[in-house]
Design a protein around this motif. Structure first.
Motif, mmCIF file in Angstrom:
data_model
loop_
_atom_site.group_PDB
_atom_site.id
_atom_site.type_symbol
_atom_site.label_atom_id
_atom_site.label_comp_id
_atom_site.label_asym_id
_atom_site.label_seq_id
_atom_site.Cartn_x
_atom_site.Cartn_y
_atom_site.Cartn_z
ATOM 1 N N ASN A 92 7.468 -12.832 -25.026
ATOM 2 C CA ASN A 92 6.967 -11.797 -25.930
ATOM 3 C C ASN A 92 5.469 -11.633 -25.688
ATOM 4 O OD1 ASN A 92 6.107 -10.191 -28.080
ATOM 5 N ND2 ASN A 92 7.646 -11.033 -29.477
ATOM 6 N N LEU A 93 5.103 -10.747 -24.787
ATOM 7 C CA LEU A 93 3.693 -10.582 -24.426
ATOM 8 C C LEU A 93 2.869 -10.039 -25.587
ATOM 9 C CD1 LEU A 93 3.698 -9.197 -20.774
ATOM 10 C CD2 LEU A 93 3.560 -11.555 -21.577
ATOM 11 N N ALA A 94 3.466 -9.213 -26.444
ATOM 12 C CA ALA A 94 2.730 -8.688 -27.598
ATOM 13 C C ALA A 94 2.319 -9.833 -28.521
ATOM 14 C CB ALA A 94 3.588 -7.677 -28.357
ATOM 15 N N GLU A 95 3.226 -10.784 -28.716
ATOM 16 C CA GLU A 95 2.921 -11.957 -29.541
ATOM 17 C C GLU A 95 1.885 -12.838 -28.858
ATOM 18 O OE1 GLU A 95 5.662 -15.636 -30.480
ATOM 19 O OE2 GLU A 95 6.234 -13.963 -31.799
ATOM 20 N N MET A 96 2.013 -13.021 -27.534
ATOM 21 C CA MET A 96 1.047 -13.827 -26.790
ATOM 22 C C MET A 96 -0.331 -13.184 -26.823
ATOM 23 S SD MET A 96 3.351 -14.867 -23.461
ATOM 24 C CE MET A 96 2.016 -15.787 -22.690
ATOM 25 N N LYS A 97 -0.356 -11.862 -26.766
ATOM 26 C CA LYS A 97 -1.628 -11.132 -26.859
ATOM 27 C C LYS A 97 -2.298 -11.380 -28.206
ATOM 28 C CE LYS A 97 -1.190 -7.133 -28.283
ATOM 29 N NZ LYS A 97 -1.111 -6.414 -29.573
ATOM 30 N N ASP A 98 -1.498 -11.401 -29.267
ATOM 31 C CA ASP A 98 -2.042 -11.598 -30.620
ATOM 32 C C ASP A 98 -2.519 -13.028 -30.857
ATOM 33 O OD1 ASP A 98 -1.591 -8.950 -31.253
ATOM 34 O OD2 ASP A 98 0.377 -9.331 -32.153
ATOM 35 N N ASN A 99 -1.835 -14.006 -30.239
ATOM 36 C CA ASN A 99 -2.250 -15.399 -30.478
ATOM 37 C C ASN A 99 -3.232 -15.920 -29.428
ATOM 38 O OD1 ASN A 99 -0.729 -16.250 -28.212
ATOM 39 N ND2 ASN A 99 1.088 -16.646 -29.460
ATOM 40 N N GLY A 100 -3.658 -15.044 -28.523
ATOM 41 C CA GLY A 100 -4.713 -15.404 -27.583
ATOM 42 C C GLY A 100 -4.258 -16.092 -26.318
ATOM 43 N N THR A 101 -2.960 -16.163 -26.052
ATOM 44 C CA THR A 101 -2.478 -16.819 -24.833
ATOM 45 C C THR A 101 -2.280 -15.832 -23.682
ATOM 46 O OG1 THR A 101 -0.203 -16.653 -25.666
ATOM 47 C CG2 THR A 101 -1.378 -18.723 -26.060
ATOM 48 N N PHE A 102 -2.495 -14.544 -23.947
ATOM 49 C CA PHE A 102 -2.477 -13.529 -22.896
ATOM 50 C C PHE A 102 -3.575 -12.515 -23.198
ATOM 51 C CE2 PHE A 102 -0.968 -9.968 -20.339
ATOM 52 C CZ PHE A 102 -0.451 -10.611 -19.218
ATOM 53 N N ARG A 103 -4.327 -12.141 -22.167
ATOM 54 C CA ARG A 103 -5.486 -11.277 -22.373
ATOM 55 C C ARG A 103 -5.079 -9.919 -22.955
ATOM 56 N NH1 ARG A 103 -10.345 -12.635 -19.713
ATOM 57 N NH2 ARG A 103 -10.948 -10.448 -20.033
ATOM 58 N N SER A 131 0.830 -1.207 0.000
ATOM 59 C CA SER A 131 0.000 0.000 0.000
ATOM 60 C C SER A 131 0.864 1.255 0.000
ATOM 61 C CB SER A 131 -0.909 -0.016 1.229
ATOM 62 O OG SER A 131 -1.700 1.148 1.281
ATOM 63 N N GLY A 132 0.600 2.148 -0.936
ATOM 64 C CA GLY A 132 1.379 3.368 -1.051
ATOM 65 C C GLY A 132 2.761 3.153 -1.625
ATOM 66 N N GLY A 133 3.055 1.923 -2.053
ATOM 67 C CA GLY A 133 4.361 1.585 -2.602
ATOM 68 C C GLY A 133 4.244 0.970 -3.981
ATOM 69 N N THR A 134 5.026 -0.072 -4.214
ATOM 70 C CA THR A 134 5.071 -0.715 -5.532
ATOM 71 C C THR A 134 4.942 -2.218 -5.382
ATOM 72 O OG1 THR A 134 6.526 1.029 -6.386
ATOM 73 C CG2 THR A 134 6.440 -1.029 -7.631
ATOM 74 N N LEU A 135 4.068 -2.819 -6.167
ATOM 75 C CA LEU A 135 3.920 -4.272 -6.210
ATOM 76 C C LEU A 135 4.522 -4.770 -7.519
ATOM 77 C CD1 LEU A 135 2.802 -6.921 -5.054
ATOM 78 C CD2 LEU A 135 0.626 -6.422 -6.204
ATOM 79 N N PHE A 136 5.573 -5.588 -7.417
ATOM 80 C CA PHE A 136 6.276 -6.094 -8.594
ATOM 81 C C PHE A 136 5.891 -7.551 -8.827
ATOM 82 C CE2 PHE A 136 10.289 -8.146 -10.244
ATOM 83 C CZ PHE A 136 10.098 -7.733 -11.552
ATOM 84 N N LEU A 137 5.299 -7.835 -9.978
ATOM 85 C CA LEU A 137 4.880 -9.186 -10.357
ATOM 86 C C LEU A 137 5.798 -9.679 -11.467
ATOM 87 C CD1 LEU A 137 1.009 -8.587 -10.489
ATOM 88 C CD2 LEU A 137 2.390 -9.318 -8.538
ATOM 89 N N ASP A 138 6.699 -10.597 -11.107
ATOM 90 C CA ASP A 138 7.661 -11.121 -12.080
ATOM 91 C C ASP A 138 7.064 -12.319 -12.826
ATOM 92 O OD1 ASP A 138 9.989 -11.288 -13.489
ATOM 93 O OD2 ASP A 138 11.225 -12.018 -11.827
ATOM 94 N N GLU A 139 7.564 -12.546 -14.027
ATOM 95 C CA GLU A 139 7.112 -13.641 -14.903
ATOM 96 C C GLU A 139 5.602 -13.562 -15.136
ATOM 97 O OE1 GLU A 139 9.324 -15.061 -16.371
ATOM 98 O OE2 GLU A 139 11.077 -14.974 -15.079
ATOM 99 N N ILE A 140 5.116 -12.374 -15.442
ATOM 100 C CA ILE A 140 3.683 -12.163 -15.618
ATOM 101 C C ILE A 140 3.143 -12.936 -16.820
ATOM 102 C CG2 ILE A 140 3.877 -10.118 -17.106
ATOM 103 C CD1 ILE A 140 1.404 -10.557 -14.196
ATOM 104 N N GLY A 141 4.012 -13.264 -17.757
ATOM 105 C CA GLY A 141 3.580 -14.021 -18.931
ATOM 106 C C GLY A 141 3.158 -15.438 -18.616
ATOM 107 N N ASP A 142 3.504 -15.929 -17.416
ATOM 108 C CA ASP A 142 3.124 -17.292 -17.009
ATOM 109 C C ASP A 142 1.876 -17.315 -16.135
ATOM 110 O OD1 ASP A 142 5.335 -18.662 -18.241
ATOM 111 O OD2 ASP A 142 6.622 -17.826 -16.680
ATOM 112 N N LEU A 143 1.223 -16.170 -15.973
ATOM 113 C CA LEU A 143 0.050 -16.101 -15.097
ATOM 114 C C LEU A 143 -1.131 -16.825 -15.725
ATOM 115 C CD1 LEU A 143 -0.790 -14.782 -12.394
ATOM 116 C CD2 LEU A 143 -1.669 -12.853 -13.732
ATOM 117 N N LYS A 144 -1.799 -17.636 -14.915
ATOM 118 C CA LYS A 144 -2.955 -18.397 -15.392
ATOM 119 C C LYS A 144 -4.068 -17.441 -15.854
ATOM 120 C CE LYS A 144 -1.353 -22.518 -14.149
ATOM 121 N NZ LYS A 144 0.000 -22.090 -13.717
ATOM 122 N N ASP A 145 -4.873 -17.888 -16.807
ATOM 123 C CA ASP A 145 -5.912 -17.035 -17.378
ATOM 124 C C ASP A 145 -6.907 -16.562 -16.323
ATOM 125 O OD1 ASP A 145 -7.172 -15.935 -19.899
ATOM 126 O OD2 ASP A 145 -8.851 -17.111 -19.118
#
Length: 466
Positions: free
Chosen positions: A299-310, A248-262
């Motif tokens: 490559n999140l942009a590629e994952m976004k285009d092929n439907g594997t990342f929202r 709260s009031g700081g920063t939340l860092f989420l690493d390996e976000i490309g592996d997050l479940k749908d």
């Protein structure tokens, strides 16, 4: 759907009205929406004195005050502090007064009684506009001056590369916003160090909280981020805060976000859209005030285009984007990194700092470093701990120079024909370069990668040949 919250700005939101009850109502409404940095004043003179001592993010000003009138104060503050948005909130519903206030520099004009939603949206928009203007100013200054504004913030990052200094300048420029940051780059390039630098540059008072979300199932993700109340599920004997609250009031860092479940992506999206979340076992939403920074080696942009990342989540995360170049594309960093890791490894192993053998840096520059900086650190540690213990022998590193070229037979399967007319080693080198450039369509970076050398080395060899 709420816009991203710019909560608790560095400097207070100043409320100026001679009606104490009105000020208390404004304050309660703002705090309910997550704005906790609020100052209340009951006269125009108090506002003038306040500005002499402190900086302000935003002013909400009543016109009908005794002493210094609201219009007089508006003119004085807008001319003296043009960077501060002023929202006029008054019972005077007169078009001529509205026009006069806007001419004197008011950002907006709200007529009492003010509808709650419009009040909050106007404040958010004014803060976003100021943040954007500040970001543009800082970006322009960093580009014009060509220097890093807050260099001590980056002392953990060992670099002598202009590409990294450009990233530092960009981090400086975006530090004034609360917008999410997406950091991309190969494994071992230092994404978490950059995330920490983003947090430090922002001046946010809360903690920097990090977690690797790869492999977390949806239930674990929810419990980790949002926490739970006692009895929320079997085994939850005590309440536990989630990382969102801890940050709260700081920063939340989420690493390996490309592996997050749908399913978890949906929950993260809601958190970012609504700036609120539900602790497990609770029916009451809690406000979120952490800045979200994410990282991925995919490559999140590629994952976004092929439907594997929202797609909707991708665009939320990608408000600011930092891409870290691999070590093979910033070989000027190898020498300072080698020295740093030699000193660090020597301390860990309890030995004197060994001498760096001649030619080591040049040899390592020929290696592609698929594991980047993390791999280099491991190589140096292993070299010092290998026999003879506490020494660095150049022949230890010969394998890395050889391994970088091990894939040539796969890259050039027709090597028997390639070498049939070679008379000199120089001829072989030239033919390999020509073949690599042909295979990659003339792309220097890709050709260098296939040859196992740095881009600058390939460019130098081509220039010498020509």
């Amino acid at each position: 759907m709420n816009e991203p919250l710019i909560e608790n700005p560095h400097f207070p939101i100043l409320l100026v009205d001679d009606e104490v009850r009105t000020l208390q109502t404004y304050e309660m409404l703002l705090k309910k929406e997550g704005f906790n940095n609020v100052a209340l004043l009951t006269s125009g003179q108090a506002a003038v004195d306040f500005f002499k001592e402190k900086k302000v993010s935003l002013i909400i000003l009543d016109l009908g005050m005794r002493g210094i009138s609201g219009q007089e104060l508006l003119e004085k503050l807008s001319s003296g502090y043009p960077e501060v948005p002023i929202i006029v909130a008054t019972a005077f519903n007169d078009v001529s007064i509205v026009v006069e206030c806007m001419k004197k520099g008011a950002y907006d004009y709200l007529v009492k009684p003010i509808e709650r939603t419009r009040f909050i949206i106007t404040i958010r928009n004014a803060l976003k506009l100021r943040a954007l203007e500040n970001e543009n100013i800082r970006l322009q200054n960093s580009l014009l001056e060509g220097c890093v504004e807050n260099l001590p913030l980056y002392q953990k990052i060992i670099t002598d590369s202009e590409s990294m200094f450009s990233i530092f300048r960009y981090v400086d420029s975006i530090s004034v916003t609360s917008q999410p940051v997406l950091i991309t780059g190969e494994t071992g390039t230092g994404k978490e160090l950059i995330a920490e630098a983003v947090h430090k540059a922002s001046g946010r008072k809360g903690q920097f909280v990090s977690i690797n979300v790869a492999g977390l199932d949806d239930t674990t993700f929810s419990d980790t981020l949002f926490g739970h109340r006692a009895g929320a599920y079997t085994g939850a004997h005590e309440a536990r805060k989630g990382l969102v609250e801890n940050a709260s009031g700081g920063t939340l860092f989420l690493d390996e976000i490309g592996d997050l479940k749908d399913s978890s992506q949906v929950k993260l999206l809601r958190l970012m859209q609504e700036n609120e979340y539900y602790t497990l076992g609770s029916d009451t939403p809690a406000k979120a005030s952490a800045r979200i920074v994410t990282a991925s080696n995919k490559n999140l942009a590629e994952m976004k285009d092929n439907g594997t990342f929202r797609k909707d989540l991708y665009y939320r995360l990608n408000k600011h984007h930092i891409h870290l170049p691999p070590l093979r594309e910033r070989t000027s960093d190898i020498a300072p990194l080698v020295n740093f890791f030699i000193e660090k490894s020597s301390k860990e192993l309890g030995v004197s700092i060994p001498k760096v053998p001649d030619g080591l840096t040049e040899l390592l520059r020929e290696y592609s470093f698929p594991g980047n900086i993390r791999e280099l650190e491991g190589i140096i540690f292993d070299a010092i701990s290998s026999p003879p213990f506490g020494k660095i022998m150049l022949n230890y590193f010969q394998n890395y120079s050889t391994s970088s070229r091990a894939n040539l037979s796969e890259t050039f399967p027709d090597n028997q024909n390639l070498y049939s007319n070679i008379a000199k080693i120089e001829d072989a080198e030239n033919m390999l370069i020509e073949k690599a450039m042909d295979v990659t369509g003339g792309n220097l970076t890709h050709a260098a990668r296939k040859l196992g050398i740095s881009r600058s080395t390939l460019y130098r060899k081509i220039s010498r040949k020509n």
